[in-house]
Scaffold this motif. Structure first.
Motif, PDB file in Angstrom:
ATOM      1  N   LEU B  66       0.757  -1.121  -0.211  1.00  0.00           N
ATOM      2  CA  LEU B  66       0.151  -0.114  -0.363  1.00  0.00           C
ATOM      3  C   LEU B  66       1.152   1.166  -0.148  1.00  0.00           C
ATOM      4  O   LEU B  66       0.800   2.332  -0.910  1.00  0.00           O
ATOM      5  CB  LEU B  66      -0.943   0.123   1.121  1.00  0.00           C
ATOM      6  CG  LEU B  66      -1.917   1.356   1.524  1.00  0.00           C
ATOM      7  CD1 LEU B  66      -2.740   1.503   0.802  1.00  0.00           C
ATOM      8  CD2 LEU B  66      -2.346   1.207   3.173  1.00  0.00           C
ATOM      9  N   VAL B  67       2.217   0.869   0.926  1.00  0.00           N
ATOM     10  CA  VAL B  67       2.540   2.234   0.794  1.00  0.00           C
ATOM     11  C   VAL B  67       4.035   2.904  -0.406  1.00  0.00           C
ATOM     12  O   VAL B  67       3.622   3.667  -0.664  1.00  0.00           O
ATOM     13  CB  VAL B  67       3.972   2.241   2.285  1.00  0.00           C
ATOM     14  CG1 VAL B  67       4.618   3.090   2.111  1.00  0.00           C
ATOM     15  CG2 VAL B  67       3.066   2.135   3.573  1.00  0.00           C
ATOM     16  N   LYS B  68       4.047   1.785  -0.472  1.00  0.00           N
ATOM     17  CA  LYS B  68       4.803   1.501  -2.027  1.00  0.00           C
ATOM     18  C   LYS B  68       4.037   1.847  -3.151  1.00  0.00           C
ATOM     19  O   LYS B  68       3.698   3.166  -4.543  1.00  0.00           O
ATOM     20  CB  LYS B  68       5.162   0.312  -2.858  1.00  0.00           C
ATOM     21  CG  LYS B  68       6.661  -0.307  -2.166  1.00  0.00           C
ATOM     22  CD  LYS B  68       6.884  -1.527  -2.752  1.00  0.00           C
ATOM     23  CE  LYS B  68       8.373  -1.954  -1.233  1.00  0.00           C
ATOM     24  NZ  LYS B  68       8.392  -3.945  -1.755  1.00  0.00           N
ATOM     25  N   ALA B  69       2.461   1.549  -3.341  1.00  0.00           N
ATOM     26  CA  ALA B  69       1.604   2.459  -4.514  1.00  0.00           C
ATOM     27  C   ALA B  69       1.077   3.753  -3.845  1.00  0.00           C
ATOM     28  O   ALA B  69       1.321   4.573  -4.857  1.00  0.00           O
ATOM     29  CB  ALA B  69       0.403   1.527  -4.402  1.00  0.00           C
ATOM     30  N   LEU B  97      11.361   2.488   5.698  1.00  0.00           N
ATOM     31  CA  LEU B  97      12.114   3.095   5.829  1.00  0.00           C
ATOM     32  C   LEU B  97      12.258   3.565   4.305  1.00  0.00           C
ATOM     33  O   LEU B  97      11.837   4.207   3.815  1.00  0.00           O
ATOM     34  CB  LEU B  97      12.874   3.754   6.840  1.00  0.00           C
ATOM     35  CG  LEU B  97      12.724   3.955   8.153  1.00  0.00           C
ATOM     36  CD1 LEU B  97      13.602   3.837   8.890  1.00  0.00           C
ATOM     37  CD2 LEU B  97      11.514   4.689   8.212  1.00  0.00           C
ATOM     38  N   GLN B  98      12.634   2.407   3.382  1.00  0.00           N
ATOM     39  CA  GLN B  98      13.390   2.161   2.467  1.00  0.00           C
ATOM     40  C   GLN B  98      12.032   2.935   1.459  1.00  0.00           C
ATOM     41  O   GLN B  98      11.916   3.590   0.064  1.00  0.00           O
ATOM     42  CB  GLN B  98      13.454   1.291   1.493  1.00  0.00           C
ATOM     43  CG  GLN B  98      14.602   0.697   1.980  1.00  0.00           C
ATOM     44  CD  GLN B  98      16.190   1.923   1.932  1.00  0.00           C
ATOM     45  OE1 GLN B  98      15.748   2.514   0.776  1.00  0.00           O
ATOM     46  NE2 GLN B  98      17.204   2.268   2.042  1.00  0.00           N
ATOM     47  N   ALA B  99      10.565   2.290   1.485  1.00  0.00           N
ATOM     48  CA  ALA B  99       9.091   2.483   1.167  1.00  0.00           C
ATOM     49  C   ALA B  99       8.386   3.767   1.272  1.00  0.00           C
ATOM     50  O   ALA B  99       7.710   3.826   0.617  1.00  0.00           O
ATOM     51  CB  ALA B  99       8.057   1.527   1.564  1.00  0.00           C
ATOM     52  N   LYS B 100       9.293   4.320   2.175  1.00  0.00           N
ATOM     53  CA  LYS B 100       9.155   5.736   2.361  1.00  0.00           C
ATOM     54  C   LYS B 100       7.730   6.348   3.881  1.00  0.00           C
ATOM     55  O   LYS B 100       6.762   6.718   3.197  1.00  0.00           O
ATOM     56  CB  LYS B 100       8.950   6.502   1.012  1.00  0.00           C
ATOM     57  CG  LYS B 100       9.859   7.327   0.391  1.00  0.00           C
ATOM     58  CD  LYS B 100       9.926   7.688  -0.448  1.00  0.00           C
ATOM     59  CE  LYS B 100      11.015   8.276  -1.330  1.00  0.00           C
ATOM     60  NZ  LYS B 100      11.346   8.915  -2.874  1.00  0.00           N
ATOM     61  N   VAL B 101       8.183   5.024   4.889  1.00  0.00           N
ATOM     62  CA  VAL B 101       6.842   6.034   5.202  1.00  0.00           C
ATOM     63  C   VAL B 101       7.269   6.736   6.294  1.00  0.00           C
ATOM     64  O   VAL B 101       8.972   6.967   6.324  1.00  0.00           O
ATOM     65  CB  VAL B 101       7.159   4.547   6.741  1.00  0.00           C
ATOM     66  CG1 VAL B 101       6.100   3.038   5.486  1.00  0.00           C
ATOM     67  CG2 VAL B 101       8.159   3.649   7.519  1.00  0.00           C
TER      68      VAL B 101
END
Lengths: 255, 127
Positions: B66-69, B97-101
């Motif tokens: 979901l975060v990536k999308a 964190l890499q997925a930018k949360v």
């Protein structure tokens, strides 16, 4: 000359054959023992087969029971949350009413002060203040009731926090179910080796039903010591600096 | 400005606990989603959503997916996302964190921790 040689070869071969039969005769008791042993192991293998089959057949029931435990605890937790919500709402009302009481109490305190100033020597006023209208006593009660209401509210919040255990245990149970499914598959393949018919029975009639829409973390733990959170905070903080980004990138590459 | 939260968790209990905690720390506007796919649909249908709180382990579309999308869509590049999960391994946190949360909470959590993380995210200037 050639015929003599052929006869000699024939006798040699016959000698070999005789030796083979002599050896065979010696071997027969050993072969008999092997056959006897194999015959003796057949009932044992059947018992093993039956035992595996029984275990395999019990696994789906256990899986269903685990699922029902998860569902039952979710229902129970929802009921507890209903009660907690209602009690929290009552607590908020009590605290709000206490606040309004405090305002009236302040007004009452001023009124009593004015009354005693106006009638300093009136015995009725003195008695009234001493026995029923002492603002300090009322204020003391107000303070202790307010503290108690706050304590109940905090307790209710702690119950809510502790109820997170339901989500965590449901993930652990889902993980156990998943493991049981794997075990059943292994046992089924073992049954296949012993008897193909048994495999069909297991596959068709006793397949574990692991809910396909259940996602879980097999490492889920109910740990309230907050060390993991502190560790997560550290990584989040480090993520904001260039130096640590490098470390995180390295970690990411190791995956 | 008041925040409107999209609370994503497949556990009804957890959604309720997150909502109760948010109410306790003074927030009032929420939308609930049972998995990542449901969350994406609700996000696209509601422009007033200003904050996502998501679990990780969910069916269909996980919290990480979901975060990536969400981050793949430039419209939601700066939308605050808080991951609330049982996953506490270093690799998991790094991956999130890499997925930018924007921040990460390990269950079980307290309303105080939730408040702290929300305030940290809101106070951090957008890059």
């Amino acid at each position: 000359m050639g015929q003599v040689q052929n006869m000699q070869t024939l006798f040699e071969r016959l000698g070999d054959l005789k030796s083979f039969f002599v050896y065979g005769q010696k071997l027969i008791p050993t072969l008999q023992k092997i056959v006897d042993f194999m015959q003796a192991t057949i009932p044992l293998l059947e018992t093993v087969n039956q035992s595996i089959q029984e275990s395999t057949n019990k696994l789906p029931k256990a899986a269903v029971q685990i699922d029902s435990v998860t569902n039952a605890t979710e229902v129970a937790v929802t009921e507890i949350l209903d009660v907690v919500d209602e009690a929290t709402s009552d607590c908020v009302t009590i605290i709000s009413k206490l606040e309004s009481l405090r305002t009236r109490l302040d007004y009452q305190k001023k009124s009593i002060q004015r009354l005693t100033e106006k009638y300093p020597d009136d015995p009725d006023v003195k008695e009234l203040v001493a026995n029923g209208l002492n603002p300090e006593v009322i204020l003391e009660d107000y303070t202790s009731v307010t503290a108690l209401a706050g304590k109940i509210q905090a307790g209710l919040m702690n119950i809510t926090i502790s109820l997170q255990v339901q989500d965590i245990t449901s993930q652990q149970l889902a993980s156990a179910n998943h493991m049981m499914n794997s075990i059943q598959q292994k046992l089924s393949s073992l049954l296949y080796d012993i008897d193909v018919k048994d495999l069909k029975e297991t596959a068709d009639d006793a397949k574990i039903s692991v809910s396909s829409d259940l996602a879980f973390n097999p490492e889920a733990r109910y740990d309230k010591n907050h060390e993991t959170q502190a560790f997560a905070d550290l990584l989040v903080a480090e993520n904001k600096t260039q130096t640590s980004q490098k470390e995180i990138d390295e970690l990411f590459l190791k995956k | 400005m008041a925040l409107k939260f999209l609370v994503v968790d497949d556990s009804v209990t957890m959604r309720r606990i997150v909502l109760n905690s948010l109410k306790q720390i003074g927030h009032e506007a929420f939308v609930e989603a049972a998995d990542g796919r449901d969350a994406l649909n609700k996000l696209q249908a509601d422009d007033s959503i200003s904050f996502i709180i998501t679990d990780w382990n969910m069916p269909d579309l996980t919290g990480l997916d979901l975060v990536k999308a969400v981050r793949a869509n430039p419209k939601y590049e700066t939308l605050p996302i808080l991951m609330v999960t049982t996953r506490g391994m270093k690799e998991d946190i790094v991956e999130a964190l890499q997925a930018k949360v924007n921040n990460y909470i390990v269950k079980p959590f307290t309303p105080q921790v939730l408040r702290e993380k929300i305030e940290q995210i809101i106070a951090t200037p957008v890059a």
